[in-house]
Design an enzyme around this catalytic site. Structure first.
Site, mmCIF file in Angstrom:
data_model
loop_
_atom_site.group_PDB
_atom_site.id
_atom_site.type_symbol
_atom_site.label_atom_id
_atom_site.label_comp_id
_atom_site.label_asym_id
_atom_site.label_seq_id
_atom_site.Cartn_x
_atom_site.Cartn_y
_atom_site.Cartn_z
ATOM 1 N N ILE A 12 0.738 -1.301 -0.059
ATOM 2 C CA ILE A 12 0.056 -0.028 -0.044
ATOM 3 C C ILE A 12 0.823 1.288 -0.017
ATOM 4 C CG2 ILE A 12 -1.671 1.292 1.313
ATOM 5 C CD1 ILE A 12 -2.665 -1.822 2.029
ATOM 6 N N LEU A 33 12.567 -2.830 4.843
ATOM 7 C CA LEU A 33 12.594 -3.805 3.671
ATOM 8 C C LEU A 33 12.507 -5.215 4.356
ATOM 9 C CD1 LEU A 33 15.590 -2.091 1.292
ATOM 10 C CD2 LEU A 33 13.010 -1.857 1.306
ATOM 11 N N ASP A 51 14.474 1.038 10.607
ATOM 12 C CA ASP A 51 13.521 0.375 11.263
ATOM 13 C C ASP A 51 12.618 1.634 12.208
ATOM 14 O OD1 ASP A 51 12.980 -2.714 12.361
ATOM 15 O OD2 ASP A 51 11.937 -1.102 13.471
ATOM 16 N N ALA A 75 3.556 -1.940 9.297
ATOM 17 C CA ALA A 75 3.242 -2.933 10.173
ATOM 18 C C ALA A 75 3.254 -4.549 9.877
ATOM 19 C CB ALA A 75 1.486 -2.863 10.585
ATOM 20 N N ASN A 92 6.695 -5.136 16.938
ATOM 21 C CA ASN A 92 6.666 -4.336 15.619
ATOM 22 C C ASN A 92 5.907 -3.429 15.584
ATOM 23 O OD1 ASN A 92 8.292 -4.097 13.027
ATOM 24 N ND2 ASN A 92 6.038 -4.554 12.428
ATOM 25 N N SER A 117 -7.207 -0.818 10.229
ATOM 26 C CA SER A 117 -7.956 -2.024 9.638
ATOM 27 C C SER A 117 -9.415 -2.308 9.925
ATOM 28 C CB SER A 117 -6.893 -3.171 10.030
ATOM 29 O OG SER A 117 -7.479 -4.477 9.497
ATOM 30 N N TYR A 141 -3.426 -8.940 15.538
ATOM 31 C CA TYR A 141 -3.007 -8.197 14.553
ATOM 32 C C TYR A 141 -3.973 -6.798 14.515
ATOM 33 C CZ TYR A 141 -3.612 -5.558 10.086
ATOM 34 O OH TYR A 141 -3.718 -4.751 9.367
ATOM 35 N N LYS A 145 -3.782 -2.761 15.814
ATOM 36 C CA LYS A 145 -3.820 -1.635 15.049
ATOM 37 C C LYS A 145 -5.061 -0.690 15.884
ATOM 38 C CE LYS A 145 -2.361 -2.093 11.022
ATOM 39 N NZ LYS A 145 -2.100 -1.509 10.014
ATOM 40 N N HIS A 189 -3.001 -13.796 0.616
ATOM 41 C CA HIS A 189 -4.106 -12.850 0.062
ATOM 42 C C HIS A 189 -4.842 -13.689 -1.199
ATOM 43 C CE1 HIS A 189 -1.744 -10.091 2.364
ATOM 44 N NE2 HIS A 189 -3.303 -9.795 2.846
HETATM 45 N N1 UFG Z 1 -8.592 -17.195 1.269
HETATM 46 C C1 UFG Z 1 -8.901 -18.325 0.719
HETATM 47 N N2 UFG Z 1 -8.061 -19.105 0.073
HETATM 48 C C2 UFG Z 1 -6.589 -18.555 0.181
HETATM 49 C C3 UFG Z 1 -6.378 -17.181 0.588
HETATM 50 C C4 UFG Z 1 -7.330 -16.344 1.260
HETATM 51 O O1 UFG Z 1 -10.102 -19.105 0.615
HETATM 52 O O2 UFG Z 1 -5.675 -19.123 -0.246
HETATM 53 C C5 UFG Z 1 -9.933 -16.494 1.743
HETATM 54 C C6 UFG Z 1 -9.875 -16.243 3.136
HETATM 55 O O3 UFG Z 1 -10.220 -17.150 4.149
HETATM 56 C C7 UFG Z 1 -10.796 -14.993 3.508
HETATM 57 C C8 UFG Z 1 -10.538 -14.272 1.964
HETATM 58 O O4 UFG Z 1 -10.121 -15.271 1.210
HETATM 59 O O5 UFG Z 1 -11.937 -15.345 3.502
HETATM 60 C C9 UFG Z 1 -9.772 -12.992 2.199
HETATM 61 O O6 UFG Z 1 -8.539 -13.231 2.691
HETATM 62 P P1 UFG Z 1 -7.281 -12.412 2.443
HETATM 63 O O7 UFG Z 1 -6.046 -13.212 3.341
HETATM 64 O O8 UFG Z 1 -6.947 -11.838 1.211
HETATM 65 O O9 UFG Z 1 -7.639 -11.178 3.164
HETATM 66 P P2 UFG Z 1 -8.183 -11.285 5.022
HETATM 67 O O10 UFG Z 1 -9.835 -10.760 4.852
HETATM 68 O O11 UFG Z 1 -7.813 -12.032 5.730
HETATM 69 O O12 UFG Z 1 -7.495 -9.858 5.188
HETATM 70 C C10 UFG Z 1 -7.271 -8.488 4.738
HETATM 71 C C11 UFG Z 1 -5.978 -7.791 5.130
HETATM 72 C C12 UFG Z 1 -5.802 -8.174 6.751
HETATM 73 C C13 UFG Z 1 -6.876 -7.326 7.441
HETATM 74 C C14 UFG Z 1 -8.278 -7.871 7.030
HETATM 75 C C15 UFG Z 1 -9.285 -7.215 7.455
HETATM 76 O O13 UFG Z 1 -5.144 -8.476 4.466
HETATM 77 O O14 UFG Z 1 -4.474 -7.112 6.787
HETATM 78 O O15 UFG Z 1 -8.478 -7.792 5.551
HETATM 79 O O16 UFG Z 1 -10.414 -7.751 7.399
HETATM 80 F F1 UFG Z 1 -6.890 -7.243 8.825
#
Ligand code: UFG
Length: 342
Positions: A12, A33, A51, A75, A92, A117, A141, A145, A189
């Site tokens: 981001i 990094l 850092d 973060a 952190n 978040s 996490y 936040k 993600h």
């Molecule tokens: N998912 C899968 N398979 C995968 C990866 C993800 O089914 O291989 C699902 C997860 O279970 C979730 C959805 O896809 O239902 C989205 O998951 P992400 O990991 O892409 O994102 P999150 O919703 O878990 O997390 C994001 C941000 C976090 C933040 C959160 C707040 O990455 O930093 O939104 O809701 F905290």
């Protein structure tokens, strides 16, 4: 006068830096990094590697540069990892925030825009979520936040430091030309994993659970384009510099998409089959998270340009095709999954 972007080499942060530079602003980047990429930082920004927890490092940057405001995106941010290693997150995220606020206070910097978040809300009582709704995080996490928001609140009380917390939902997509984008390793993600599967870099997508309380049983999330998030940070900084009061804002599209819908959309955008299977639930996942972002639209004048997931996924697809192995373009880079069992 410059804007300091802490975490400007991250997913981001790098998009915020790019947009600030495009708008002709002076930008200073700090990043250790540890998860960010040097290659993602717009070369017109002044980059200092170090850092947030290092007071001497911050002191040297704040003394050298004429900083007017701070955008803080630094973060650790993996929900699953935070459940297993809470102290890593407290160290952190919280110590980094204390040091940064101290440096700001020492140098009389009065404005901070903070990447918060949706994870601060925990399991929502109703959808869409409003900023005033209860904040009961269900993972370390989200807890960090929320605590970071509270730290800013008390610094406002004590020192008149003005803050905006942007509680974003699911950041997604990439700069339209595909020059910068999302590159995590291990990747956790949904969209990058789906697209790496479309590209044949992964064998299949595993959808974590189809027994949630949603119409198709898979989690619902609210995806917001990373360039729209970048704009919101800049609008929030301008809002503070105009003398407005400290406040938290949700950033989302106000429309939820299930994991199965996201897969279908990606199949449509990429025109690939994208093999997928249903797997077990991932710890810490709420059923649905959808934002009410009326306040950001009304008070910050935020107008997201991307309002459908096909377009968002299309920008991520351009990035993934141009950089199948991320920024370092290591052909033999092994794509790994985070091990939630460990
Ligand atoms: N998912 C899968 N398979 C995968 C990866 C993800 O089914 O291989 C699902 C997860 O279970 C979730 C959805 O896809 O239902 C989205 O998951 P992400 O990991 O892409 O994102 P999150 O919703 O878990 O997390 C994001 C941000 C976090 C933040 C959160 C707040 O990455 O930093 O939104 O809701 F905290």
């Amino acid at each position: 006068m410059a804007i300091l972007v802490a975490g400007g080499a991250g997913y981001i942060g790098s998009h915020i830096v790019d947009r600030l530079i495009e708008l002709g602003r002076d930008v200073v980047v700090i990043d250790n990094l540890s998860t960010g990429h040097r290659e993602s930082i717009n070369p017109k920004a002044h980059f200092y590697e170090g850092d947030n927890r290092d007071a001497d490092f911050l002191e040297s940057v704040f003394s050298k540069e004429n900083i007017e405001g701070v955008i803080h995106t630094t973060a650790y941010s993996l929900v699953g990892e935070s459940m297993q290693k809470p102290l890593k997150y407290f160290d952190n995220n919280l110590i980094g925030m204390v040091r940064l606020l101290e440096a700001m206070h020492d140098h009389d910097v009065k404005y901070i825009v903070f990447s918060s978040s949706a994870a601060t809300y925990g399991i929502p009582k109703h959808i869409p979520i409003k900023e005033s709704d209860p904040k009961e995080p269900i993972n370390p996490y989200g807890e960090t936040k929320l605590m970071m928001e509270h730290m800013m609140k008390w610094c406002d009380e004590a020192y008149g430091m003005k803050w905006v917390a942007l509680r974003y939902f699911n950041a997604a997509g990439a700069k339209k030309d595909g020059s910068i984008g999302e590159d995590h390793n291990p990747e956790t993600h949904l969209i990058p994993i789906i697209l790496q599967t479309a590209l044949g870099e992964r064998e299949k997508l595993q959808i974590y659970g189809d027994d949630y309380n949603t119409p198709d049983g898979t989690n619902i999330r609210d995806y917001v384009h990373v360039m729209d998030l970048a704009d919101a940070h800049i609008e929030a900084m301008d809002y503070l510099m105009k003398g407005n009061a400290s406040e938290a804002f949700n950033l989302g599209s106000s429309t939820g998409f299930s994991n199965k819908q996201m897969l279908e959309s990606a199949r449509h955008v990429t025109d690939k089959a994208i093999p997928a299977e249903i797997g077990p639930r991932r710890p810490g996942d709420p059923d649905s998270l959808v934002a009410d972002s009326t306040n950001a639209r009304e008070k910050l004048g935020w107008q997201p340009k991307y309002d459908n997931v096909d377009d968002i996924i299309a920008t991520a697809w351009t990035w993934t095709q141009k950089h199948p192995h991320g920024f370092d373009d290591q052909k033999d880079k092994k794509l790994t999954n985070y091990d939630y069992e460990k």
